[in-house]
Motif scaffolding. Structure first.
Motif, PDB file in Angstrom:
ATOM      1  N   LEU B 335     -10.188   2.963   7.909  1.00 57.27           N
ATOM      2  CA  LEU B 335      -8.866   2.355   7.799  1.00 57.27           C
ATOM      3  C   LEU B 335      -7.953   2.835   8.899  1.00 57.27           C
ATOM      4  O   LEU B 335      -8.309   3.703   9.681  1.00 57.27           O
ATOM      5  CB  LEU B 335      -8.243   2.733   6.442  1.00 57.27           C
ATOM      6  CG  LEU B 335      -9.160   2.470   5.244  1.00 57.27           C
ATOM      7  CD1 LEU B 335      -8.702   3.276   4.058  1.00 57.27           C
ATOM      8  CD2 LEU B 335      -9.170   0.996   4.948  1.00 57.27           C
ATOM      9  N   TYR B 339      -2.616   3.789   6.596  1.00 55.49           N
ATOM     10  CA  TYR B 339      -3.207   3.564   5.284  1.00 55.49           C
ATOM     11  C   TYR B 339      -3.849   4.822   4.764  1.00 55.49           C
ATOM     12  O   TYR B 339      -3.724   5.181   3.599  1.00 55.49           O
ATOM     13  CB  TYR B 339      -4.226   2.423   5.387  1.00 55.49           C
ATOM     14  CG  TYR B 339      -4.800   2.039   4.062  1.00 55.49           C
ATOM     15  CD1 TYR B 339      -4.105   1.158   3.216  1.00 55.49           C
ATOM     16  CD2 TYR B 339      -5.992   2.581   3.610  1.00 55.49           C
ATOM     17  CE1 TYR B 339      -4.607   0.825   1.979  1.00 55.49           C
ATOM     18  CE2 TYR B 339      -6.509   2.257   2.366  1.00 55.49           C
ATOM     19  CZ  TYR B 339      -5.813   1.369   1.556  1.00 55.49           C
ATOM     20  OH  TYR B 339      -6.324   1.062   0.321  1.00 55.49           O
ATOM     21  N   LYS B 343      -2.909   6.665   1.353  1.00 56.65           N
ATOM     22  CA  LYS B 343      -3.932   6.876   0.315  1.00 56.65           C
ATOM     23  C   LYS B 343      -3.925   8.334  -0.132  1.00 56.65           C
ATOM     24  O   LYS B 343      -3.940   8.635  -1.340  1.00 56.65           O
ATOM     25  CB  LYS B 343      -5.306   6.522   0.915  1.00 56.65           C
ATOM     26  CG  LYS B 343      -6.460   6.588  -0.045  1.00 56.65           C
ATOM     27  CD  LYS B 343      -6.566   5.273  -0.825  1.00 56.65           C
ATOM     28  CE  LYS B 343      -7.801   5.218  -1.743  1.00 56.65           C
ATOM     29  NZ  LYS B 343      -7.963   6.326  -2.643  1.00 56.65           N
TER      30      LYS B 343
END
Lengths: 437, 462
Positions: B335, B339, B343
């Motif tokens: 990713l 992101y 996360k």
């Protein structure tokens, strides 16, 4: 180290070359000397004590015009020794700058590369014109369409006439435009057994051969390069037949020089040089003094004119000469200068190669001085015509051999009484074969 | 033309290979070359001298006119020709000696000297009117000897052959009249003529024979050189083969090393799983067994026990996360950096009581791989530190751009510390940032602050 040595070597070579050059240049000091190769006496087989006078005069005039230039010649080389003398000079690389060329030698001189081509000099020289020369005389110096020598003196062939004999037989001296028929007429009447011993002892001609007849009939024997023979041509065939007819009159008797000298022959071909020699003192009292004689042109054939063979003495320049410009000017002095050329009539026996000189009345005056009042002097116009129209015989390298072959072939015809036309055609093949070898 | 020099210079460079036979051959070649030169001296002087003497004889015996009538051409001044020929022969000798003894280092000089020889000898042949052209064979020999193995050799040989054929008397006399020595020989009587012919023919043939011997020697010498080259080539290809084998072995070794690395990594993974997951799961399993035993007797105690288990479980999960993320930042690989960070923040928020906020002012958040890795690690390390050491309940992560730099700050509300002790966490962060030419400042006075400045690289899109 190596580099240094190489430079040293280069320096040594350079110095040596310089030294050689310096010696070479240093050696040439004083007057420029032009060597002239000539023979003493006459080219025409007659005695001549004055032959050097013309040359000396020309040299004097030349040296006056060219201060600092000297002409050097070896005097006293007889004509017979001259070819050997010249050959030795040529072999040794000492060919004179300017030299006389006998017409028989021209071909060899050209092929050996001894003679310089005069074309460039003639073209370059503004004062020079080829047309001033008799074309026949000029042609004698041409080989391969290039002029290698210029004529100095020229001599046509004339006909000796025994005036006394003709007068006794009731004839006058023929005119200069006479022809074969007239000669035949006179000969028929003259040829006689005068003392009644059964043998003919008075003759028409002596030494008048088929070749003289052929030339005056417009014929010629060979082309200029000596590659073709024209013995079978109509003009020559006519001449052969005509001369055969003349000799038939003698009824098998052979005419000799004694007969002629004794005054028993009416006609004999004679060179212009001989004519002048025997007409002048002291020879006129030594030879042919028992009768009166004169010279006229040769009789014209049906297809020809009153002309004869013209022989010329040539002068050329050495191809190795380093003074070609000076040499050319001297050659011009000898052959092209009217004053010098006029001297030929005073001190030599030939005729000038320049039209203007031979065609002048001054020439007649000079020739007359030596003669008796009763003699007929050859008219300047006539002499010019005879020379101009005359036959310059090409003297290629094997001319002598080819001519001998032609003469022997014709002799065979006379002796074997063969058909002239077909025999001449066979002879032509034989001679052509010889020329092609 | 690039000519390979032979002669002395090449002998010295081939000292290592030069054997006695080769040197002897070289001396033989040189000897034949000298012999040819001497022979040609004799011939040139004999021919020109003979013509000069005979010319003089002809003149003295007064048969010049007859001689001239017979011949096609005559030489102009035989003595001069003799002198010039001798001079030219000196030139040839000089050029030869320079070449043979000094050895031109410059190949142009060598070619120049050969061209000089060719021109001079053609000059001599011309002066001799092609009666003797053997001198060209000598030049030919020199050309072969000095230009071997070079591109110019064929051109030179062609020139030499053409000049030799072109200067043949019969051929040359077709175009121009030339003097013929036979005409001069024919001046003498038959007995003398035969001696002269023998002398002339023997010397001419001898020159030819020497030339052939010379060629044979040169060929032999060249064959020797070829053998040497072949030997060297064999050695070279053997070495090449050995090298290739070593390369294959090296490749095998590298493969083995890679496999060993993989095994080592697997062992490490197994140990990690055993240390963390095994320990935790064992604890949990033991705790739950105790709870099963006590759940009916003392539900309250069981409840508190379960709470402990829950805590341990949570800790175990965290441990696993930590070790997995330490092995490979998978998230980051798949990713984008933003992101991945979000996360991580989300995971922390759901799994722990610590509240993390993330604010990013850079859009889109794209860096080079090493930069992204570094930033991710710095954030992860800082979060771990905040929870583990600072017992922080709130963490604030901010990223923004400031002039030519990227700024990253992670501020928590934990206990902080009076003095920053160099520990694992901070040291790692400092090292990573230093690799990117950035700086990092730690501040423990109000909670804990990690303040990072990374310069933006030229040519990178941000």
């Amino acid at each position: 180290m190596v580099r240094g040595k190489r430079w040293q070597a280069a320096a040594v070579i350079f110095l040596a070359a310089g030294l050689v050059l310096a010696i070479g240049l240093g050696g040439r000091s004083g007057d420029t000397v032009l060597e002239f190769g000539m023979f003493a006496g006459s080219n025409w087989g007659v005695a001549n004590a004055d032959s050097c006078i013309i040359i000396d005069k020309a040299i004097e005039k030349y040296e006056r015009a060219h201060p600092g230039v000297r002409i050097h010649y070896y005097s006293g080389i007889p004509k017979d020794d001259y070819p050997e003398w010249l050959a030795r000079k040529i072999l040794g690389g000492e060919t004179p700058d300017v030299f006389m060329v006998l017409s028989n030698d021209l071909d060899k001189m050209v092929s050996l590369g001894v003679l310089a081509d005069l074309g460039p000099w003639m073209d370059k020289d503004q004062d020079f014109s080829k047309s001033a020369f008799f074309q026949t005389a000029l042609a004698a110096g041409v080989r391969d369409h290039q002029q290698y020598a210029l004529p100095y003196e020229t001599v046509p062939t004339l006909m000796f006439v025994n005036k006394t004999l003709l007068n006794q037989a009731g004839f006058g001296v023929p005119d200069n435009d006479w022809d074969w028929d007239r000669l035949m007429d006179i000969c028929k009447k003259i040829t006689k057994d005068t003392d009644g011993d059964g043998r003919v002892d008075r003759f028409g001609t002596y030494n008048y051969g088929w070749m003289e007849a052929a030339y005056s009939n417009g014929g010629k024997l060979f082309d200029e390069d000596g590659t073709k023979c024209y013995i079978h041509s109509e003009q020559v065939a006519q001449a052969v037949r005509y001369v055969n007819g003349l000799s038939d009159l003698n009824q098998g008797q052979k005419v000799t020089q004694e007969d002629f000298d004794g005054g028993h022959v009416a006609f004999m071909p004679l060179s212009f040089a001989e004519y002048r020699t025997y007409k002048s003192y002291p020879y006129k009292i030594k030879k042919y003094s028992t009768f009166q004689w004169d010279c006229i042109t040769l009789p014209a054939g049906p297809q020809g004119d009153n002309i004869s063979e013209v022989d010329s003495l040539l002068i050329g320049i050495s191809s190795h000469s380093r003074k070609k410009q000076l040499a050319w000017e001297f050659l011009k002095m000898l052959t092209y200068d009217e004053e010098i050329q006029m001297e030929i009539f005073r001190y030599s026996q030939g005729a000038s190669v320049l039209r203007s000189v031979t065609g002048s009345e001054q020439m007649e005056e000079i020739v007359r001085r030596d003669m008796e009042a009763s003699d007929r002097v050859i008219d300047h116009m006539l002499l010019s015509t005879v020379i101009e129209k005359g036959r310059a015989v090409p003297r290629f390298s094997r001319y002598g051999e080819a001519l001998a072959l032609a003469e022997s072939e014709v002799l065979k015809i006379y002796e074997g009484e063969k058909n002239v036309d077909s025999s001449l055609k066979i002879a032509r093949r034989t001679i052509d074969h010889f020329l092609a070898r | 033309m690039d000519l390979i020099l032979t002669g002395g210079s090449s002998v010295s460079c081939r000292k290592g290979f030069g054997d006695r036979g080769m040197r002897a051959k070289r001396i033989e070649i040189s000897l034949v070359n000298y012999l040819m030169l001497i022979l040609n001296w004799v011939m040139v002087v004999a021919v020109t001298g003979f013509i000069a003497v005979t010319t003089e004889n002809i003149r003295e015996s007064y048969i010049a006119r007859d001689f001239i009538a017979k011949v096609e051409a005559i030489p102009w001044r035989p003595e001069t020709i003799l002198a010039v020929c001798v001079l030219l022969m000196f030139g040839l000798t000089l050029s030869f000696v320079m070449r043979d003894i000094i050895h031109f280092r410059d190949s142009r000089l060598q070619v120049g000297s050969l061209v000089f020889d060719l021109i001079v000898s053609i000059g001599i042949v011309y002066l001799l009117n092609f009666n003797y052209n053997g001198i060209l064979l000598w030049v030919f020999a020199n050309v072969i000897f000095y230009t071997k193995k070079s591109s110019g050799q064929f051109l030179f040989m062609l020139l030499a052959v053409l000049s030799f054929v072109g200067t043949d008397y019969g051929l040359a006399s077709v175009n121009a009249p030339l003097y013929d020595i036979q005409d001069y020989i024919s001046y003498y009587d038959a007995g003398q003529q035969s001696y002269i012919f023998v002398f002339y023919n023997v010397l001419t043939s001898l020159n030819m024979v020497l030339f052939i011997i010379f060629c044979v020697f040169v060929i032999q010498e060249q064959r020797g050189t070829i053998e040497e080259v072949n030997e060297l080539y064999g050695k070279l290809s053997a070495a090449n083969e050995e090298l290739q084998q070593a390369n294959v072995q090296l490749q095998k070794y590298a493969d083995m090393k890679e496999k060993m690395g993989q095994t080592k990594e697997r062992n490490r993974l197994a140990r990690e799983i055993h240390d963390t997951l095994g320990h935790t799961l064992t604890g949990i399993s033991a705790g739950i067994d105790a709870c099963i035993a006590t759940i009916d007797i003392a539900p309250d105690k069981t409840k508190s026990q379960l709470e402990v288990i829950s805590g341990v479980t949570r800790e175990g999960i965290q441990e696993i996360r930590r070790s997995v993320s330490q092995l490979r930042p998978d998230a980051l690989e798949r990713l984008s950096l933003e992101y991945a960070i979000r996360k991580m923040v989300e995971d922390t928020n759901t799994l722990t009581r610590t509240k993390v906020s993330f604010a990013c002012q850079i859009q889109p958040l794209r860096f080079c791989e090493d930069e992204e890795n570094a930033i991710y690690r710095v954030v992860q390390e800082s979060l771990t530190n905040a929870m583990r050491h600072g017992r922080a309940t709130q963490v604030e992560i901010r990223m923004w751009r400031e002039e030519g730099d990227i700024r990253l700050s992670i501020q928590d509300n934990g206990v902080g510390c009076k003095e920053i002790q160099p520990g694992f966490g901070t040291e790692h962060i400092r090292e990573r940032i230093a690799l990117l030419n950035g700086t990092v400042v730690f501040d423990g006075s109000h909670g804990f602050l990690v303040d990072v400045t990374i310069p933006i690289r030229w040519g990178d899109s941000v």
